[in-house]
Design a protein around this motif. Sequence first.
Motif, PDB file in Angstrom:
ATOM      1  N   THR A   1       0.814  -1.220   0.000  1.00 20.62           N
ATOM      2  CA  THR A   1       0.000   0.000   0.000  1.00 20.62           C
ATOM      3  C   THR A   1       0.844   1.264   0.000  1.00 20.62           C
ATOM      4  O   THR A   1       0.576   2.208  -0.759  1.00 20.62           O
ATOM      5  CB  THR A   1      -0.934   0.029   1.230  1.00 20.62           C
ATOM      6  N   LEU A   2       1.853   1.325   0.838  1.00 20.93           N
ATOM      7  CA  LEU A   2       2.642   2.545   0.993  1.00 20.93           C
ATOM      8  C   LEU A   2       3.889   2.568   0.109  1.00 20.93           C
ATOM      9  O   LEU A   2       4.530   3.605  -0.016  1.00 20.93           O
ATOM     10  CB  LEU A   2       3.067   2.717   2.461  1.00 20.93           C
ATOM     11  N   GLY A   3       4.230   1.418  -0.478  1.00 20.69           N
ATOM     12  CA  GLY A   3       5.432   1.357  -1.299  1.00 20.69           C
ATOM     13  C   GLY A   3       6.705   1.498  -0.494  1.00 20.69           C
ATOM     14  O   GLY A   3       7.695   2.064  -0.956  1.00 20.69           O
ATOM     15  N   VAL A   4       6.679   0.964   0.732  1.00 28.20           N
ATOM     16  CA  VAL A   4       7.855   1.043   1.602  1.00 28.20           C
ATOM     17  C   VAL A   4       8.973   0.168   1.032  1.00 28.20           C
ATOM     18  O   VAL A   4       8.751  -1.009   0.740  1.00 28.20           O
ATOM     19  CB  VAL A   4       7.513   0.570   3.036  1.00 28.20           C
ATOM     20  N   PRO A   5      10.177   0.718   0.843  1.00 29.16           N
ATOM     21  CA  PRO A   5      11.296  -0.104   0.356  1.00 29.16           C
ATOM     22  C   PRO A   5      11.536  -1.293   1.280  1.00 29.16           C
ATOM     23  O   PRO A   5      11.399  -1.179   2.511  1.00 29.16           O
ATOM     24  CB  PRO A   5      12.480   0.864   0.383  1.00 29.16           C
ATOM     25  N   ALA A   6      11.906  -2.417   0.694  1.00 32.70           N
ATOM     26  CA  ALA A   6      12.106  -3.632   1.481  1.00 32.70           C
ATOM     27  C   ALA A   6      13.121  -3.421   2.598  1.00 32.70           C
ATOM     28  O   ALA A   6      12.988  -3.958   3.698  1.00 32.70           O
ATOM     29  CB  ALA A   6      12.554  -4.782   0.567  1.00 32.70           C
ATOM     30  N   GLY A   7      14.142  -2.593   2.331  1.00 28.64           N
ATOM     31  CA  GLY A   7      15.176  -2.360   3.330  1.00 28.64           C
ATOM     32  C   GLY A   7      14.673  -1.629   4.563  1.00 28.64           C
ATOM     33  O   GLY A   7      15.302  -1.696   5.625  1.00 28.64           O
TER      34      GLY A   7
END
Length: 386
Positions: free
Chosen positions: A37-43
């Motif tokens: 949903t938020l497009g948070v980077p995997a890192g």
Amino acid sequence: MKNKQKNVLIIGIILFAGCMRTPIGMVSPLLSNIQETLGVPAGLLGSITTIPLLCFALFSPFVPKLGKKFGNELIMFIAVFVLALGNYFRVFSTSTLLLGTLLVGLSIAVLNVLMPVTIAQEYPQRVGVMTSIYTFSMTLFSALASGQSVALAEQVGWQKAMQSVSVLAIVGMVFWIPALKGMHKAKAGKKTGSSVWKARGAWFMSAFMGLQSLLFYTTLTWIPTILVDHGLSRGQASQLFGLMQLASLVSSYFVPILAYRFKHTRGIILTMAVGFIAGIMLLMIPTASVGLTVVVVIVLGLASNMAFSLAMALFNIKTDTPEQTAEISGMAQAVGYVLAAFGPIGIGYIQQVTGSWNVPLIILLVVVVALTVAGLAVDKRRTVFD
């Protein structure tokens, strides 16, 4: 404080305790939803767990001073209000997620340090039972949230599921009002002859706190992922993760009572060690068998909360005054959570490099041995200042 007010405050303690793990624990099963949903980077996903741990480590030493100046109960009341705000707003974007998580971490740092102190001040004759109620409530709310977070997210959306914790916090504030009418401000307390930071026993206590926290937050972050990698569905992993915390309710309630009754806790520490070793070794078996996994999560749940509940009890058992309790609580959680902060990120990195969960799990077995040694060293002392 009158008995009627103390009875009302018990509800406040239960609800505040419910806010101390739930905002962190319910996130792990929802990491995929958050990322999508938020497009948070995997890192950055691992930081959602790591940020609160760093807050615990960096802010905990200052909490006793705040309690001394303004009153423990008022500082806790404000902390829960900040927690409610931070938790509510962290679902809207990556930036608010990180900022909200920071506020949640700072708030829980306050509660972590001052809850054992407040219990000692308000219920000096019932510290063991009240510690049991506090740790039991903390575990129960976290277990329910973790186990049902995926199902709740499917019904109302993951954002509202996470925001529900803010409602719990606001209700808890209502029942905390009696505590504000009889606030305690720390006094100079019993002189120990040296700073808590110079006491060898305090360092053993800090190691015990830190290593059990490392184990707890590492499993909190990665067990759902490990179970999915073993072949279970996300829904099954979430339910089993909740079962792990529900299983720990037994140790959450009985360990503090037993620790206060018998004072020496060698038996509890060794039982905890056996549980951790058995659970971690079973987790190394790559199977999608629900039956075996049920055994794994139950054993790990019992051992994990046995360690945490004992640590909370030792803050009071191994000190002579509430002021000393505040000192060791602040130190142990500062030093301890520095250790704990390396757990989720470090284990995730090692798994990524090796391509297997076995090496990280073997490292956790070494941590269990160190945890046991630190616990036995604390047990030998009358207080951590000796």
